[in-house]
Write a protein that holds these residues in place. Sequence first.
Motif, short mmCIF file in Angstrom:
data_model
loop_
_atom_site.label_atom_id
_atom_site.label_comp_id
_atom_site.label_asym_id
_atom_site.label_seq_id
_atom_site.Cartn_x
_atom_site.Cartn_y
_atom_site.Cartn_z
N LYS A 1 0.78 -1.29 -0.09
CA LYS A 1 0.04 0.08 -0.14
C LYS A 1 0.73 1.25 -0.07
O LYS A 1 0.43 2.19 -0.88
CB LYS A 1 -1.01 0.03 1.19
N ASP A 2 1.93 1.45 1.00
CA ASP A 2 2.68 2.57 1.07
C ASP A 2 3.38 2.70 -0.04
O ASP A 2 3.70 3.94 -0.64
CB ASP A 2 3.22 2.69 2.21
N TYR A 3 4.04 1.70 -0.74
CA TYR A 3 4.78 1.67 -2.07
C TYR A 3 3.95 2.44 -3.03
O TYR A 3 4.64 2.99 -3.84
CB TYR A 3 5.50 0.51 -2.34
N ALA A 4 2.90 1.55 -3.10
CA ALA A 4 1.92 2.09 -4.20
C ALA A 4 1.58 3.67 -4.44
O ALA A 4 1.66 4.34 -5.17
CB ALA A 4 0.79 1.16 -4.47
N THR A 5 1.24 4.04 -3.17
CA THR A 5 0.70 5.49 -2.80
C THR A 5 1.96 6.42 -2.96
O THR A 5 1.80 7.35 -3.64
CB THR A 5 0.21 5.73 -1.29
N LEU A 6 3.04 6.00 -2.62
CA LEU A 6 4.43 6.84 -2.97
C LEU A 6 4.57 7.06 -4.49
O LEU A 6 4.88 7.82 -4.89
CB LEU A 6 5.58 6.27 -2.18
N ALA A 7 4.32 5.74 -5.21
CA ALA A 7 4.63 5.84 -6.57
C ALA A 7 3.43 6.57 -7.45
O ALA A 7 3.82 7.37 -8.43
CB ALA A 7 4.56 4.42 -7.01
N ILE A 8 2.40 6.59 -6.92
CA ILE A 8 1.40 7.29 -7.55
C ILE A 8 1.45 8.77 -7.17
O ILE A 8 1.33 9.72 -8.05
CB ILE A 8 0.16 6.80 -7.18
N GLU A 9 1.48 9.25 -6.04
CA GLU A 9 1.25 10.67 -5.46
C GLU A 9 2.70 11.30 -5.22
O GLU A 9 2.68 12.58 -5.44
CB GLU A 9 0.71 10.62 -4.15
#
Length: 470
Positions: A136-144
């Motif tokens: 979750k946090d990896y995906a959020t960092l990559a998107i935002e």
Amino acid sequence: MRKLILVFTLQLCLFSFSQNKQLLYGFSEIPQSLLQNPGGKVTNDWYVGIPLLSHIHFNAGVVGSTVYDVFADNNVDFNVKFRKAVNSMDSNDFFNINQQLEIFSGGFAFGSSYQKNKYISFGMYQEFDIIMYFPKDYATLAIEGNKSNINRLFDASDLSVSAEAVTVLHVGYNKKVNEQFTYGVRGKIYSSLANINSTQNKGSFVTVPGENNYYDHIFDLDLKLQTSGIASLTDDENSDVSNDIDEFKKRILLGGNLGLGVDLGFNYQLTDQWSVDASLLDVGFITHSKDVENYAIKGKYTYNGINPLFSEAENGQTADEYWSGIEDELDEIFTVDTTKTKYTKWRPVKFNASLNYAFGEKQSKDCNCTIDDTGYQNAVGVQLYGIKQPKRPQMALTAYYYRRVFNGLRLKASYTVDSYSFNNLGLGMSAHIWGANFYVMADNLLQYKNVYDAQSVSLQLGFNYIFNKK
């Protein structure tokens, strides 16, 4: 490239597979049910499974958003659907692929001539299992990005994945002690073909306002990846596919990393119609000592970011030297320590238990009496299933109805509540034509009209030759 990686990761996490075999469990007319409970009821004198066809198993499920939610042709922008899907998931959502193929199997009853109350079953099967939690946090960092997440602490432990391909050679013993109690035990030898494990990650990443630059990027990482059976296959010097196939063939027949395991189970007849049973499966381990390669990143580092000015240009620094210096700094942050230390991994332990009620003896039309002694025509019950996973156990509860249509045809319908849905309806069938047995089972029948939007899909089938007890 970043978006492609995110799409791939999301697709993996949307598909979630379970090892629960609620339709097969307790279906005593099918010999493979002993793999779910070695202490279950036995209804045949002997059997032999058709090699590579006696048991084929594959199932899939969805946690959270489905593939249809992301790729549906509904005039909604893909980026909007993609962000919505990512935001609706959390770090405890996961995908878990489980596939089994029985290579060979058989079984036979023995004991006194008048009462064969002992049973030996044996065989070998291949199994592939992978579980990956949604990062979750990896995906959020990559998107935002981190610009809109200043002072937010991103959790590095969100990265959790484990995968293994094994073959299992097994021998089981089943004994009917009396009319009320039956127990069984199965010993297993595991041969690991390949293993990847990264479930003990720790650490964090945070961006804070800096002094010498706009932001400071603070890394506190303790990441580990353990592998066996992979390094030799990815070696640049070993690019011949035929060599890889030969290597896998050697590992199948106890040539891989070995381990031991045991299954335990029982069945107890409370009354003529009520019974209870339970099993504990894959209590075992595999020691990985061959073809091992482990990777680790550990340490604390603060990176001040890129200085937009060529501060050393006046001293003769070139642009190439400037960017090379930045590259060296990043390499220092993520220094990978490679080792070949052996490691041991426990198998995912599974638990089954059920309470059952049989009813409906076949009655004669001419008299108030039963016309055969083959038992009750119907049964209902509830089954509880659990499996140990890296973060937390996965559970499922099933209610079922069993019907013996006639001697050659048995049906079982189920309703299951699990991690994926509350409307999982399944149907299983076992057909006997003389000694030949064919069975097929499927879950979540209501959602087959649109597989891409299905919460879960499951399929099991097999062929055996069975000699039934008189």
